[in-house]
Design a protein around this motif. Structure first.
Motif, PDB file in Angstrom:
ATOM      1  N   UNK B  40       0.827  -1.201   0.000  1.00  0.00           N
ATOM      2  CA  UNK B  40       0.000   0.000   0.000  1.00  0.00           C
ATOM      3  C   UNK B  40       0.866   1.258   0.000  1.00  0.00           C
ATOM      4  N   UNK B  41       1.833   1.304   0.894  1.00  0.00           N
ATOM      5  CA  UNK B  41       2.737   2.453   0.944  1.00  0.00           C
ATOM      6  C   UNK B  41       4.120   1.990   1.373  1.00  0.00           C
ATOM      7  N   UNK B  42       5.023   2.929   1.500  1.00  0.00           N
ATOM      8  CA  UNK B  42       6.413   2.589   1.796  1.00  0.00           C
ATOM      9  C   UNK B  42       6.577   1.808   3.100  1.00  0.00           C
ATOM     10  N   UNK B  43       5.658   2.003   4.025  1.00  0.00           N
ATOM     11  CA  UNK B  43       5.782   1.363   5.332  1.00  0.00           C
ATOM     12  C   UNK B  43       5.121  -0.010   5.377  1.00  0.00           C
ATOM     13  N   UNK B  44       4.405  -0.351   4.299  1.00  0.00           N
ATOM     14  CA  UNK B  44       3.578  -1.555   4.342  1.00  0.00           C
ATOM     15  C   UNK B  44       4.381  -2.832   4.264  1.00  0.00           C
ATOM     16  N   UNK B  45       3.687  -3.912   4.620  1.00  0.00           N
ATOM     17  CA  UNK B  45       4.210  -5.246   4.363  1.00  0.00           C
ATOM     18  C   UNK B  45       4.026  -5.552   2.889  1.00  0.00           C
ATOM     19  N   UNK B  46       4.733  -6.576   2.435  1.00  0.00           N
ATOM     20  CA  UNK B  46       4.464  -7.101   1.101  1.00  0.00           C
ATOM     21  C   UNK B  46       3.408  -8.197   1.290  1.00  0.00           C
ATOM     22  N   UNK B  47       2.206  -7.986   0.738  1.00  0.00           N
ATOM     23  CA  UNK B  47       1.128  -8.955   0.946  1.00  0.00           C
ATOM     24  C   UNK B  47       0.901  -9.759  -0.331  1.00  0.00           C
ATOM     25  N   UNK B  48       1.011 -11.089  -0.231  1.00  0.00           N
ATOM     26  CA  UNK B  48       0.702 -11.910  -1.404  1.00  0.00           C
ATOM     27  C   UNK B  48      -0.808 -12.046  -1.569  1.00  0.00           C
ATOM     28  N   UNK B  49      -1.290 -11.851  -2.788  1.00  0.00           N
ATOM     29  CA  UNK B  49      -2.720 -11.955  -3.076  1.00  0.00           C
ATOM     30  C   UNK B  49      -2.894 -12.683  -4.396  1.00  0.00           C
ATOM     31  N   UNK B  50      -3.787 -13.657  -4.408  1.00  0.00           N
ATOM     32  CA  UNK B  50      -4.027 -14.390  -5.649  1.00  0.00           C
ATOM     33  C   UNK B  50      -4.755 -13.491  -6.639  1.00  0.00           C
ATOM     34  N   UNK B  51      -4.375 -13.606  -7.895  1.00  0.00           N
ATOM     35  CA  UNK B  51      -5.034 -12.813  -8.932  1.00  0.00           C
ATOM     36  C   UNK B  51      -6.427 -13.411  -9.159  1.00  0.00           C
TER      37      UNK B  51
END
Lengths: 507, 292
Positions: B40-51
């Protein structure tokens, strides 16, 4: 008279006349630095750098240049420091090394330039790395960057991976006038420099500065781009209009030990630990969202540079006890001497000749300890190091609540999965001496070809590939002027190779 | 124009929302079964999401997200049409093998309902007879009903309370389908691990090849951290590069579920702290630099 004598002395610098001791570098005190992530090594001041520069004998046949994977003219830049020509020193380094502030910090100099330094045969070798860093930091501070004028030649070059190999290749291709785009899968460029090496060893500001220099050369960075999956190497050539491509995706695939308990929570790869801490800034949790809860007692398995980084990160994240567990001894440890020394100063406990055989479950899927065996060194193995063999009956429990594997990495599989590039049996990309792969126009270098190595070796590979890529594009390499054909007898006083002449009637 | 612009949003319920994001290259490259990592922004986690879907003509990809933790709730609050994500990388993982199944069941529960859709569509396009089975807690949470009916020959909705479709879990739907058809030759199940485990158990006696899409904790999604390692038939696999699809009859689901609890405590703390700040009106100014 006095001056003349001094000049003569300066000329006849010998091992006796130079400052005998290596100039020490200022460091943050261990007790203080284990509570922060700011840089440990504070670097030389101008006076310190000058004193250390005097220790160089400026050998007529310098061994250090040959010891450097990119062949920096080391006596050349040190001589400039001696004459107080700081910009000149930078210019000499910048001819061959784009990232002096990085390399001065992370190169294993004791195995390279400093390892063969003639002064080192009698005294401590010249601190070449520290001097290089001094010049690199000064260049960043002063905003020096050498952007040669180059006419755009219309060639598009794609670089896959923004780590040291890709950066070095990108710089050389941009200097030759190519339109260079570097693709990075992460949201920030830098590769291992960014996700792997912690701030206290290589601050982010240094990486940012070096990337900014590349951008000044015209290199474009495109983050969030997973080459292979978003588009393939073949598509880069066939559809996206790249005339040549360099692959420097590194060897980032972590090895797990393959012992019972590997999948317990609290067992993680050094890559994961370091990525969470460095790139994702878990050290600033909860201001940054990525978590990294740290154990009270952490055991790091392995004793390379990555292992040292992992131990020291754990100390700073608040682990009470950090152990380095290695199946060989300190003598075989592959880490840089300085890193081992720093880890020891910071209270990391070393358990040599110890190997885990099982990670123990606390009953909730987390770690309560390891079962280890003691090792002894037997006959030398293929790597030339003495092979560790378990001591019968030496099994014992080792208490810890977090285990970090820093036992090496393998080739990243994505490019191999998605292209028809030829790989070797370990999954690394096959490349010839010119670093060209099985696909014409596609070159590869760094860890993805050789397996895990060092930052400077990857940079060296990136530069070697750039030479071949320029040849592939038919660009003239200024450094490699064509060798003239053997002299042929002149015709009417005109060189035969000079073809565009006409005969004129005289008189 | 900034990168990764959100061009459409739809809220399916209080917790489930859909984002359509402009990324023409990814829309072109995406295949069923693949996933993205979003920030979402620079501070966010990297969230895996299925397409969940992709539209090659419009050049967009679709994500369906459940607001369950801090990051997904923050996205629910911040992601409006016209705003952009800070990071979006993909498609990641191996595409699903759409084989030569003649009759297939596609099972989706909770988070898995959306990503099962492109699988059902691909199977339909390959000429298979497709039985869609989706599970929700109640009628209010049901979404994409029409979309599924368009690509399924049979479609079974299961709700915990019976307020829509049949009363029961997706396993009840699977049982119904198995009773009716004895020639099902493929199953795909996507959802919470406990559901995928139950689905794999339901098909095991009939030895129907059952593919599941695993969702372990991961950081980079490129094979680098090893956080997503899973045990599949006594082999260690990385879900991000070897998967995320695996043979459900070989997956060690108990190990997966234990590993998913890895950061439970800190995640709870983060979520609580975030809700607290929201109430206090002290949500951090979101730093959102433009395209790099």
């Amino acid at each position: 008279m006095q001056k003349e004598l001094e000049q003569q002395m300066a000329k006849k610098k010998t091992i006796r006349t130079i400052p005998q001791d290596r100039t020490p570098v200022r460091e943050q005190a261990p007790a203080e630095r284990v509570r922060n992530f700011t840089e440990v090594n504070l670097g030389y001041s101008l006076a310190e750098a000058k004193r250390e520069a005097e220790r160089c004998l400026l050998c007529a046949e310098p061994k250090c240049i040959a010891g450097c994977p990119v062949g920096i003219d080391i006596p050349g830049f040190i001589d400039k420091l001696n004459t107080k020509d700081l910009r000149g020193a930078y210019d000499v380094i910048a001819r061959t090394n784009l990232l002096p502030a990085v390399c001065g910090r992370v190169c294993p100099q004791e195995n390279q330039c400093e390892g063969v330094c003639v002064v080192g045969e009698t005294l401590e070798s010249v601190a070449i790395g520290r001097l290089e860093r001094f010049v690199g930091d000064l260049a960043i501070e002063k905003g020096w960057v050498n952007v040669p004028y180059s006419e755009p030649n219309g060639f598009k070059v794609g670089i896959v991976g923004s780590g040291p190999a890709g950066m070095a290749c990108a710089a050389d291709m941009a200097k030759a006038g190519c339109d260079v785009t570097v693709f990075e899968a992460f949201h920030q460029p830098g590769g291992v420099l960014r996700y792997g090496i912690p701030d206290f060893r290589l601050p982010n500001s240094v990486i940012d500065a070096e990337i900014a220099n590349l951008e000044k050369l015209g290199v474009k960075f495109q983050n969030n781009t997973l080459v292979g999956r978003l588009f393939t190497i073949e598509q880069m050539i066939d559809e996206l209009g790249f005339h040549t491509v360099f692959i420097g995706t590194g060897a980032g695939y972590p090895t797990m030990l393959g012992i019972p308990g590997d999948s317990l929570n609290g067992v993680l790869s050094a890559n994961e630990l370091l990525t969470r801490c460095n790139l994702m800034r878990a050290k600033e949790f909860p201001d940054f969202d990525t978590p990294l809860p740290i154990g009270r007692r952490v055991a790091v398995i392995g004793s390379g540079n990555t292992a040292m980084d992992a131990t020291r990160v754990c100390r700073r994240l608040g682990a009470e006890k950090v152990y380095c567990v290695y199946r060989r001894t300190q003598a075989e440890s592959p880490a840089r001497a300085e890193e081992l020394h720093h880890a020891m100063q910071e209270g990391v406990e070393f358990h040599w000749l110890t190997a885990p055989v099982e990670v123990l479950d606390d009953g909730n899927g987390a770690v309560r300890g390891m079962r280890c065996v003691r090792m002894e060194l037997g006959e030398p193995d293929a790597s030339g190091r003495r092979r560790p063999v378990p001591v019968p009956g030496s099994e014992h429990e080792f208490e810890c609540d977090m285990v970090v594997y820093a036992i090496g990495t393998n080739a990243n599989p994505i490019i191999g999965q998605t292209s028809r590039l030829q790989l070797n049996k370990w999954g690394y990309i096959s490349a010839n001496d010119e670093l060209e792969t099985s696909i014409s126009g596609v070159f590869a270098g760094g860890d993805i070809v050789t397996g895990a190595a060092t930052v400077i070796e990857a940079m060296g590979a990136g530069r070697r590939a750039a030479v071949a890529m320029k040849a592939f594009l038919g660009l003239r390499e200024p450094a490699a002027a064509p060798v003239l054909a053997p002299q042929t007898p002149a015709l009417f006083g005109i060189d035969r190779r000079e073809r565009n002449f006409v005969r004129v009637r005289a008189g | 124009m900034s990168e990764f612009e959100i061009v459409a949003r739809e809220d399916f319920s209080d917790v489930t929302y859909m984002l359509e994001i402009r990324h023409p290259l990814m829309a072109k490259a995406a295949r069923p079964g693949q996933f993205v990592i979003a920030m979402l922004n620079e501070h966010s986690e990297r969230i895996p999401l299925t397409i969940a879907d992709f539209d090659r003509d419009k050049g967009t990809i679709t994500l369906v997200i459940q607001a369950v933790g801090k990051s997904t709730r923050e996205m629910q609050q911040e992601c409006r049409v016209g705003t952009s994500l800070y990071g979006l990388v993909g498609p990641m993982g191996m595409p699903s093998e759409i084989g030569h199944a003649k009759k297939a069941i596609c099972v989706g529960g909770g988070l898995g309902v959306a990503p099962i859709y492109p699988q059902a569509r691909a199977l339909k396009e390959s000429g298979a007879y497709v039985i869609g089975i989706v599970g929700f807690r109640n009628k209010d949470l049901v979404f994409w009903d029409e979309k599924f009916r368009a690509v399924c020959d049979e479609f079974i909705v299961c709700t915990d309370d019976g307020s829509a479709g049949i009363k029961g879990f997706v396993t009840d739907g699977i049982r119904l389908a198995l009773e009716k058809h004895d020639d099902i030759d493929e199953a795909i199940a996507i959802g919470p691990p406990v559901m995928m485990k139950a689905a794999a158990e339901a098909t095991r006696p009939r030895k129907i090849r059952t593919m599941v899409s695993l969702n372990p904790v991961m950081v980079d999604g490129t094979g680098m951290c090893g956080g997503c390692r899973v045990n599949v038939g006594d082999k260690v696999k990385f879900a991000c590069v070897d998967g995320p699809d695996f043979d459900g009859h070989l997956v060690d689901f108990d190990d997966l579920m234990t590993r998913l609890r890895r950061y439970k405590e800190v995640e709870k703390t983060a979520a609580e702290r975030w809700s607290e700040n929201c109430r206090m009106g002290q949500v951090r100014e979101v730093v959102r630099p433009g395209a790099n």
